[in-house]
Motif scaffolding. Structure first.
Motif, short mmCIF file in Angstrom:
data_model
loop_
_atom_site.label_atom_id
_atom_site.label_comp_id
_atom_site.label_asym_id
_atom_site.label_seq_id
_atom_site.Cartn_x
_atom_site.Cartn_y
_atom_site.Cartn_z
N UNK A 1 5.92 -2.76 -10.73
CA UNK A 1 5.35 -2.02 -9.60
C UNK A 1 5.51 -2.86 -8.35
N UNK A 2 5.92 -2.22 -7.24
CA UNK A 2 6.10 -2.93 -6.00
C UNK A 2 5.57 -2.08 -4.85
N UNK A 3 5.08 -2.74 -3.81
CA UNK A 3 4.51 -2.02 -2.69
C UNK A 3 4.19 -2.94 -1.53
N UNK A 4 3.52 -2.38 -0.54
CA UNK A 4 3.18 -3.12 0.68
C UNK A 4 1.73 -2.85 1.05
N UNK A 5 1.05 -3.89 1.51
CA UNK A 5 -0.35 -3.78 1.92
C UNK A 5 -0.43 -4.01 3.44
N UNK A 6 -1.21 -3.14 4.10
CA UNK A 6 -1.37 -3.23 5.54
C UNK A 6 -2.85 -3.35 5.90
N UNK A 7 -3.08 -3.80 7.13
CA UNK A 7 -4.39 -3.72 7.78
C UNK A 7 -4.17 -3.13 9.15
N UNK A 8 -5.20 -2.53 9.72
CA UNK A 8 -5.08 -1.93 11.04
C UNK A 8 -5.33 -2.97 12.12
N UNK A 9 -4.40 -3.02 13.08
CA UNK A 9 -4.55 -3.94 14.19
C UNK A 9 -5.56 -3.43 15.20
N UNK B 1 3.52 -8.62 3.63
CA UNK B 1 2.59 -7.72 2.98
C UNK B 1 3.10 -7.14 1.67
N UNK B 2 4.23 -7.61 1.19
CA UNK B 2 4.86 -7.05 -0.01
C UNK B 2 4.41 -7.80 -1.26
N UNK B 3 4.42 -7.06 -2.37
CA UNK B 3 4.06 -7.65 -3.66
C UNK B 3 4.87 -6.99 -4.76
N UNK C 1 4.86 1.86 -5.29
CA UNK C 1 3.45 2.21 -5.11
C UNK C 1 3.25 2.65 -3.66
N UNK C 2 2.54 3.77 -3.42
CA UNK C 2 2.26 4.17 -2.03
C UNK C 2 1.61 3.04 -1.25
#
Length: 471
Positions: free
Chosen positions: A33-41, A69-71, A112-113
């Motif tokens: 599984x691979x995806x990206x995690x974000x936070x709001x600036x 932000x990738x994993x 992953x979304x």
């Protein structure tokens, strides 16, 4: 002596290195599984979030996001299983714990979304907006982009959308800490399927607020508004529209139907007959627009696939052509099957089928009696007649059967427009009418005519005549 010790030390290091287990997991035996995690600036824009701990719950696997932000994380399915269902947990100090349910296949990589984590910081982290101190809040509008659609609850797809707003003063500056306002969020219109907003209120932070639309069990369009009050005056946004789409296809809500169930396929090549699959989710909602449906048939030619519209309909065209049923006298049906998938991994295949009757040329009209006699007595004469193709199947829709007589009166099945049917028997292939001379008919003979006319792509014309003689 010193030289010997140095070489001995190097030899020990080499032995230790060679003994290390450098074997990597076999990629064909794990689901990745691979995806990206974000936070709001500060301005509400998504920014990659590094050093987020990603945990595959129940599998004792963890990893962290990189500077982008990738994993990536791999787990091994249980023995004998090809699929993996797991819950990913995302955690980082200063951010709210976030979860995502995903499914993957052994030997494949699953995207992953994207995950957006919310900060736990309070109002003390708010900075003064650009432009200096603001005045009282005077405007509110939507800020940035948001999802145009989400999916119904328990669909396994995205079920929530973040909608952001910005509050400004009369000069267009974002309101500061001294002029912050409490913004209320509400649903103006919706499908009333349990959808809701959370939070339903929020105090501006550097002029920004947001809410999350969570779907219910019914698809449809949602209109939401944001509003606040200053000095007794209410300010509100224009309605913000988002769509809640249906979930994944469900076998009990999957069917296929023909525009016409009977075509003259043994008479004409190239007849087009629309075929429509109707696809709903487990709650009876139309599935999401763009859901792919695949079609095939054992006879003739059929377009291979189509995507659903907003009502869950996917339509292709069947065309009469070779191959045709080889023994139509016994069986002259083409079986048309539609298939789709009930999951995102294309493992759970759903199917539904229907049958199309391919009829032949119109047979000679059979009528009984073929001749008759009459007298001056008004005594009716009854007739039975059969209209069908050469194998006994009913003729196609809009075939016209018309009976006329040179004298006397006709009753019964004398003017018929055929319906679309595959059934034979009374009212389909078997009919009757009666003729009566009336009182003191003087004509020495009466001629009764039966005419069968069909559409341009129908079974073909036929006629018959019956002669009556006066005694």
């Amino acid at each position: 002596m010193k030289t010997i010790q140095i070489w001995l030390f190097i030899g020990i290091i080499l032995v230790l290195v060679s003994c290390q287990d450098t074997t990597e997991p076999d990629s064909t035996q794990v689901a990745t599984f691979e995806g990206t995690v974000y936070a709001l600036g500060e301005l509400g824009q998504p920014l990659p979030l590094s050093d987020v701990l990603v945990t595959a719950k129940g599998f004792y696997k963890q990893t962290t996001t990189n500077t982008e932000g990738k994993y990536e994380i791999s787990v091994e399915p249980e023995a004998g299983e090809e699929t993996v269902s797991l819950e990913l947990e995302f955690s980082k100090v200063g951010y709210r714990l976030t979860f995502k349910n995903v499914e993957g296949l052994k030997g494949e990589r699953t995207k992953v979304p994207d995950v957006t984590m919310q900060s736990t910081n309070d109002d003390s982290s708010v900075v003064t907006p650009p432009g200096g101190e603001s005045d009282d809040a005077a405007h509110i509008e939507i800020y940035g982009s948001h999802e145009s659609h989400i999916y119904v609850r328990s669909s396994g797809l995205t079920e929530a959308a973040i909608v952001q707003f910005v509050v400004t003063d009369a000069r267009g500056r974002r309101v500061d800490e001294n002029h912050k306002v409490l913004v209320h969020f509400s649903i103006l219109n919706g499908p009333n399927g349990g959808e809701y907003l959370f939070p339903d209120t929020m105090t501006t932070q550097a002029g920004f607020v947001h809410t999350v639309l969570n779907s219910g069990y019914v698809s449809g369009t949602v209109q939401l508004i944001a509003s606040f009050e200053v000095n007794g005056k209410e300010y509100r946004t224009l309605p913000v529209r988002l769509a809640i789409w249906g979930g994944l296809p469900d076998q009990e809500h999957f069917s296929v139907a023909l525009d016409r169930v009977n075509i003259a396929g043994h008479v004409h090549s190239g007849i087009l007959d629309p075929v429509t699959a109707y696809v709903g989710d487990k709650f009876g909602n139309p599935v999401a627009p763009g859901t792919a449906v695949y079609f095939y048939s054992d006879y003739g030619i059929l377009e291979g696939s189509a995507i659903t519209d907003e009502m869950g309909r996917a339509t292709v065209r069947y065309m009469s052509a070779q191959p045709l049923p080889p023994n139509p006298a016994e069986y002259s049906l083409a079986e048309i099957t539609a298939t789709t998938y009930g999951d995102t991994l294309k493992v759970e295949q759903l199917s539904s089928s229907t049958k199309l009757l391919l009829t032949g040329p119109t047979a000679a009209i059979q009528i009984s009696p073929e001749t008759f006699t009459y007298t001056d007595v008004n005594q009716p004469v009854s007739f039975d007649y059969t209209i069908s193709d050469i194998w006994g199947y009913p003729l196609v829709k809009d075939t016209r059967i018309k009976i006329t007589a040179s004298d006397g009166n006709l009753y019964g099945d004398t003017d018929i427009k055929m319906l679309d049917t595959q059934a034979s028997g009374p009212g389909r292939t078997e009919f009757n009418f009666a003729w009566a001379p009336g009182d003191s008919l003087e004509a020495p003979q009466v001629y009764i005519s039966i005419r069968v006319t069909t559409p341009e792509d129908g079974n073909g014309y036929q006629s018959a005549n019956v002669v009556g003689t006066k005694q």
